[in-house]
Enzyme design. Sequence first.
Site, PDB file in Angstrom:
ATOM      1  N   CYS A 117     -37.542   2.797  37.804  1.00  0.00           N
ATOM      2  CA  CYS A 117     -37.588   3.216  36.393  1.00  0.00           C
ATOM      3  C   CYS A 117     -36.641   4.370  36.082  1.00  0.00           C
ATOM      4  O   CYS A 117     -36.442   4.714  34.911  1.00  0.00           O
ATOM      5  CB  CYS A 117     -39.011   3.570  35.993  1.00  0.00           C
ATOM      6  SG  CYS A 117     -40.083   2.126  36.014  1.00  0.00           S
ATOM      7  N   HIS A 256     -39.050   8.075  29.576  1.00  0.00           N
ATOM      8  CA  HIS A 256     -39.280   6.705  30.059  1.00  0.00           C
ATOM      9  C   HIS A 256     -40.574   6.168  29.439  1.00  0.00           C
ATOM     10  O   HIS A 256     -41.592   6.871  29.406  1.00  0.00           O
ATOM     11  CB  HIS A 256     -39.379   6.730  31.587  1.00  0.00           C
ATOM     12  CG  HIS A 256     -39.787   5.415  32.172  1.00  0.00           C
ATOM     13  ND1 HIS A 256     -39.152   4.240  31.859  1.00  0.00           N
ATOM     14  CD2 HIS A 256     -40.778   5.092  33.042  1.00  0.00           C
ATOM     15  CE1 HIS A 256     -39.734   3.250  32.506  1.00  0.00           C
ATOM     16  NE2 HIS A 256     -40.722   3.729  33.232  1.00  0.00           N
ATOM     17  N   ASN A 286     -43.077  -1.554  29.126  1.00  0.00           N
ATOM     18  CA  ASN A 286     -42.216  -0.845  30.076  1.00  0.00           C
ATOM     19  C   ASN A 286     -41.114  -1.801  30.536  1.00  0.00           C
ATOM     20  O   ASN A 286     -41.393  -2.761  31.256  1.00  0.00           O
ATOM     21  CB  ASN A 286     -43.066  -0.372  31.266  1.00  0.00           C
ATOM     22  CG  ASN A 286     -42.248   0.381  32.320  1.00  0.00           C
ATOM     23  OD1 ASN A 286     -41.015   0.400  32.260  1.00  0.00           O
ATOM     24  ND2 ASN A 286     -42.933   0.981  33.283  1.00  0.00           N
TER      25      ASN A 286
HETATM   26  O1  UT7 Z   1     -42.680   3.044  35.132  1.00  0.00           O
HETATM   27  C1  UT7 Z   1     -43.365   3.697  36.138  1.00  0.00           C
HETATM   28  C2  UT7 Z   1     -44.357   2.796  36.684  1.00  0.00           C
HETATM   29  N1  UT7 Z   1     -45.644   2.662  36.125  1.00  0.00           N
HETATM   30  C3  UT7 Z   1     -46.372   3.610  35.514  1.00  0.00           C
HETATM   31  O2  UT7 Z   1     -45.975   4.683  35.197  1.00  0.00           O
HETATM   32  C4  UT7 Z   1     -47.799   3.236  35.256  1.00  0.00           C
HETATM   33  C5  UT7 Z   1     -48.737   4.367  35.497  1.00  0.00           C
HETATM   34  N2  UT7 Z   1     -50.118   3.982  35.385  1.00  0.00           N
HETATM   35  C6  UT7 Z   1     -50.701   3.576  34.240  1.00  0.00           C
HETATM   36  O3  UT7 Z   1     -50.055   3.455  33.212  1.00  0.00           O
HETATM   37  C7  UT7 Z   1     -52.198   3.345  34.247  1.00  0.00           C
HETATM   38  O4  UT7 Z   1     -52.728   3.776  35.453  1.00  0.00           O
HETATM   39  C8  UT7 Z   1     -52.590   1.852  34.012  1.00  0.00           C
HETATM   40  C9  UT7 Z   1     -52.241   1.439  32.583  1.00  0.00           C
HETATM   41  C10 UT7 Z   1     -51.876   0.948  34.999  1.00  0.00           C
HETATM   42  C11 UT7 Z   1     -54.104   1.696  34.189  1.00  0.00           C
HETATM   43  O5  UT7 Z   1     -54.778   2.579  33.320  1.00  0.00           O
HETATM   44  P1  UT7 Z   1     -55.927   3.551  33.861  1.00  0.00           P
HETATM   45  O6  UT7 Z   1     -56.431   4.273  32.710  1.00  0.00           O
HETATM   46  O7  UT7 Z   1     -55.383   4.327  35.013  1.00  0.00           O
HETATM   47  O8  UT7 Z   1     -57.009   2.495  34.313  1.00  0.00           O
HETATM   48  P2  UT7 Z   1     -57.736   2.350  35.714  1.00  0.00           P
HETATM   49  O9  UT7 Z   1     -56.892   1.611  36.662  1.00  0.00           O
HETATM   50  O10 UT7 Z   1     -58.309   3.672  36.133  1.00  0.00           O
HETATM   51  O11 UT7 Z   1     -58.943   1.452  35.280  1.00  0.00           O
HETATM   52  C12 UT7 Z   1     -59.978   1.909  34.391  1.00  0.00           C
HETATM   53  C13 UT7 Z   1     -60.901   0.760  34.093  1.00  0.00           C
HETATM   54  C14 UT7 Z   1     -61.388   0.035  35.338  1.00  0.00           C
HETATM   55  O12 UT7 Z   1     -62.702  -0.434  35.098  1.00  0.00           O
HETATM   56  P3  UT7 Z   1     -63.972   0.354  35.691  1.00  0.00           P
HETATM   57  O13 UT7 Z   1     -63.761   0.399  37.170  1.00  0.00           O
HETATM   58  O14 UT7 Z   1     -63.929   1.716  35.043  1.00  0.00           O
HETATM   59  O15 UT7 Z   1     -65.113  -0.490  35.236  1.00  0.00           O
HETATM   60  C15 UT7 Z   1     -60.441  -1.136  35.463  1.00  0.00           C
HETATM   61  O16 UT7 Z   1     -61.005  -2.202  36.176  1.00  0.00           O
HETATM   62  O17 UT7 Z   1     -60.215  -0.232  33.319  1.00  0.00           O
HETATM   63  C16 UT7 Z   1     -60.231  -1.491  34.012  1.00  0.00           C
HETATM   64  N3  UT7 Z   1     -58.941  -2.144  33.775  1.00  0.00           N
HETATM   65  C17 UT7 Z   1     -58.728  -2.966  32.742  1.00  0.00           C
HETATM   66  N4  UT7 Z   1     -59.519  -3.409  31.763  1.00  0.00           N
HETATM   67  C18 UT7 Z   1     -58.987  -4.243  30.846  1.00  0.00           C
HETATM   68  C19 UT7 Z   1     -57.793  -2.006  34.485  1.00  0.00           C
HETATM   69  N5  UT7 Z   1     -56.830  -2.751  33.929  1.00  0.00           N
HETATM   70  C20 UT7 Z   1     -57.374  -3.355  32.849  1.00  0.00           C
HETATM   71  C21 UT7 Z   1     -56.864  -4.231  31.870  1.00  0.00           C
HETATM   72  N6  UT7 Z   1     -57.709  -4.641  30.903  1.00  0.00           N
HETATM   73  N7  UT7 Z   1     -55.604  -4.666  31.867  1.00  0.00           N
END
Ligand code: UT7
Length: 329
Positions: A117, A256, A286
Amino acid sequence: MQNKITAAITGVGGYVPEYRLTNKELETMVETNDEWIVSRTGIKERRILKEKGAGTSFMTIRAAKSLLESTKIDPKTIDLLIVATATPDVMAASTAVYTASEIGATNAFAFDMDAACSSFLYGMSIAARYIESGHYKRVVLIGADKCSSMMDYEDRATCIIFGDGAGAVLFEPSTEGLGVQDEYLRSDGTGREFLQAKLGSSYPPTVDSIANRTHFVQQDGKTVFKTAVSMMALSVDTILKRNNLDVDAVQWLAAHQANKRIIDMTAQRIGIPAEKALVNIEKYGNTTSATLPLLLWDFENQFKKGDKIIFVTFGGGFTWGSIYLTWAY
Ligand code: UT7
């Protein structure tokens, strides 16, 4: 005495595929919903390159042609063409070389570079050095990725985030001191386990790798998120301090576009008001190497000559950094 040469951006072009993959459509593919995606990432839709057999060059060629159209330059006057990408068309034969030939840049040399990225940001550094050296007058830098080619559309942790696109800029010498002013670039290879696609010389494709879907991008989103906010804030802070810049003196933050919350938290940490942070993640998601030039493409008509723009990225590798540039037109 001749003025010092600085490297200015003197034109912008871009291309995004027609097809819009909406949150609604993603709801039919993985266990997710529009409300979650918008509130956790800010993304409403992303563009997907659907043309059969079309790779990243399909977009780089179109972005470069749009740049040629807006700048009215003759492609034969381009000295160097760089494609910043993590998704080249093929291994070993450069996407940049093919792009240069396809747009008629017959006097240019060309190469690809990859810093995930941060590819476009690192590419800005390279382009600037070639211009500042005085050896080259016209450098085209294209940031492009067909992220959909490395997405697992069964993995909701990644497939809701990424999209396809390409943006192109022209760098030329400025004798008014405009363009790239300073940079702070860093990398840390201990971070690679948190974000990577296991496809390459360490992981040639096998029947098992395909069956287990390990050749697609996988990430530990939480770790990437936290590290991204810390390193992006640190990078901008370093650049501001080193250049005695107060946040009030900065017109734009070009960060970014990985997650709207990362952009908001970074801006908040450095005290830059939200309205100065350029945001188009809702439209494209992204796009990896294309996020920064697509910001320039979308917001070009709001910039004024002399505007101070702070670029900042964080990506796989890990790679990160910040560049301070003044707008030249
Ligand atoms: O370009 C550089 C590369 N990438 C990045 O910079 C990405 C950086 N990371 C992120 O943007 C975030 O971590 C994500 C968008 C990938 C995920 O968001 P988060 O707020 O960190 O979610 P999480 O992984 O902590 O998940 C929270 C909850 C979980 O459920 P429980 O365990 O709380 O019941 C996940 O299972 O949200 C759930 N979850 C979803 N629910 C609906 C995770 N992904 C999804 C989804 N839809 N797509």
